[in-house]
Design an enzyme around this catalytic site. Sequence first.
Site, short mmCIF file in Angstrom:
data_model
loop_
_atom_site.label_atom_id
_atom_site.label_comp_id
_atom_site.label_asym_id
_atom_site.label_seq_id
_atom_site.Cartn_x
_atom_site.Cartn_y
_atom_site.Cartn_z
CB CYS A 138 3.42 -0.34 -5.40
SG CYS A 138 2.47 -1.83 -5.25
CB THR A 204 -2.95 1.46 -1.80
OG1 THR A 204 -1.68 0.89 -2.09
CG2 THR A 204 -3.93 1.12 -2.91
CB CYS A 346 -37.20 15.30 15.29
SG CYS A 346 -36.47 14.63 16.80
CB CYS A 352 -29.01 15.39 18.28
SG CYS A 352 -30.70 15.53 18.88
C1 LIG Z 1 -5.74 -4.87 -6.42
C2 LIG Z 1 -5.06 -3.59 -6.70
C3 LIG Z 1 -3.90 -3.56 -7.44
C4 LIG Z 1 -3.28 -2.35 -7.69
N1 LIG Z 1 -2.16 -2.34 -8.47
C5 LIG Z 1 -1.55 -1.18 -8.78
C6 LIG Z 1 -0.46 -1.14 -9.67
O1 LIG Z 1 -0.03 -2.17 -10.22
N2 LIG Z 1 0.11 0.05 -9.94
C7 LIG Z 1 -0.34 1.21 -9.39
O2 LIG Z 1 0.21 2.28 -9.66
N3 LIG Z 1 -1.39 1.21 -8.54
C8 LIG Z 1 -2.01 0.04 -8.24
N4 LIG Z 1 -3.12 0.04 -7.43
C9 LIG Z 1 -3.59 1.34 -6.85
C10 LIG Z 1 -4.66 1.98 -7.70
O3 LIG Z 1 -4.19 2.30 -8.98
C11 LIG Z 1 -5.19 3.27 -7.02
O4 LIG Z 1 -4.13 4.18 -6.87
C12 LIG Z 1 -5.80 3.02 -5.66
O5 LIG Z 1 -6.53 1.82 -5.67
C13 LIG Z 1 -6.73 4.16 -5.22
O6 LIG Z 1 -7.83 4.30 -6.08
P1 LIG Z 1 -9.30 3.72 -5.70
O7 LIG Z 1 -9.66 4.24 -4.36
O8 LIG Z 1 -10.18 4.19 -6.82
O9 LIG Z 1 -9.17 2.23 -5.70
C14 LIG Z 1 -3.79 -1.15 -7.17
C15 LIG Z 1 -4.97 -1.18 -6.42
C16 LIG Z 1 -5.61 -2.37 -6.20
C17 LIG Z 1 -6.89 -2.38 -5.40
#
Ligand SMILES: Cc1cc2nc3c(=O)[nH]c(=O)nc-3n(C[C@H](O)[C@H](O)[C@H](O)COP(=O)(O)O)c2cc1C
Length: 437
Positions: A138, A204, A346, A352
């Site tokens: 996170c 993320t 085309c 292109c």
């Molecule tokens: C709103 C939100 C909250 C999230 N909370 C967590 C979390 O509490 N723990 C965690 O490991 N990942 C959390 N994630 C990350 C997701 O588990 C995941 O790794 C990430 O969104 C990528 O996957 P996706 O592209 O399918 O969304 C969160 C993502 C979002 C969008």
Amino acid sequence: MADLRTEFIGIKSPNPFWLASAPPTDKEYNVVRAFKAGWGGVVWKTLGEDPPVVNVNGPRYGAIHGKDRQLIGLNNIELITDRPLEVNLREIKQVKRDWPDRALVVSLMVPCEEQSWIDILRKVEDTGADGVELNFGCPHGMSERGMGSAVGQVPEYIEMVTRWVKQHSRMPCIVKLTPNITDVRKPAQAAHAGGADAVSLINTINSITGVDLDMMSPSPTVDGKGAHGGYCGPAVKPIALNMVAEIARDPVTRGLPISGIGGVTTWRDAAEFMALGAGTVQVCTAAMTYGFKVVQDMIDGLGDWMDEKGHTSVDQFTGAAVPNVTDWQYLNLNYIAKAKIDQDLCIKCGRCHIACEDTSHQAITSMVDGARKFEVIDEECVGCNLCVNVCPVENCITLEPMAAGSIDPRTKRPVEKDYANWTTHPNNPMAVKEAAE
Ligand SMILES: Cc1cc2nc3c(=O)[nH]c(=O)nc-3n(C[C@H](O)[C@H](O)[C@H](O)COP(=O)(O)O)c2cc1C
């Protein structure tokens, strides 16, 4: 009929589609609806210590949209669960009891102190959950408190905490990695060294999705101020695929089970992660965008594709693309392809031509015999694929490989199918370099 059942580090699920730890898995109500819709498993929204964290009550999300408002990337500043620990644990126990055939993994994040991990592991073990996922990914809010990606960016911490978890619990342990790092192999190696049963990735990516030019504040803006968030959704899939492949082919971690995460929206996305070595996939944004029923399309699509290819179980193609992921120096420089424009498809937009003329190889005409016509000049075309990518009409421009033995009109070199003697081949820049030394 294809059998989608999966066994991942001893955890069984009816299909490889799990919901990632996030709002869709934050409570019993959601998880039960997800299981009814057909999801094979969930990773429960990350639990922490009591008292629970406090989230912002303004906007938590920012997004990047395509022209048709299709959601391409999602940014969030949400923290781990803000519900009391005991409530979550009670619900986890109930759900596992009611849905024994589904995978239920619990995501955890507590301070880097051994006793904190011992305490929470004991409580999770009592629920009967199938395993734990350590949230070392996170990137906002929790990392400033020394958790999440603050741990995931220091391999020594990953190894230390993973070792505590394996020492104090008999549950299978997945280590969830952050992509906010230069070389993802290092944290994966640390997780492996600490005894992790698997890694999952990606969490993320640090991001600011935009700036409000009236308020002069990054968005999402909370009372005039913004903080970086975590980016996910279809936009991050290429980054996630590369990281999964890097771990799958690293000699140190080869064979370490991987749960692939990042932008999985369709069955094909899932199949791609699996081909690169993921035993299961996890989904967040697609479920948040389209609802839990998207899993039905994923199940049907993957099953149909497996039937078509003759795969009766997911193991038969898991990791199948890994041997073909290589380093640049091993690519065949005598493989030659030329662009071809289908004149019937085309629409004569000229994109292109302009892309090639202004920025690349001047290999596409705009006029032929006094008429507006777009044709590839084979003597100039390097087969770069830019025209294919900028063309607004699907399949109008394709790259056609030249037959082995024919002569490339541009380089005047013969086309070779593959290199039996690549290590000493004169087209191998590494071989040339070694010979010169
Ligand atoms: C709103 C939100 C909250 C999230 N909370 C967590 C979390 O509490 N723990 C965690 O490991 N990942 C959390 N994630 C990350 C997701 O588990 C995941 O790794 C990430 O969104 C990528 O996957 P996706 O592209 O399918 O969304 C969160 C993502 C979002 C969008």
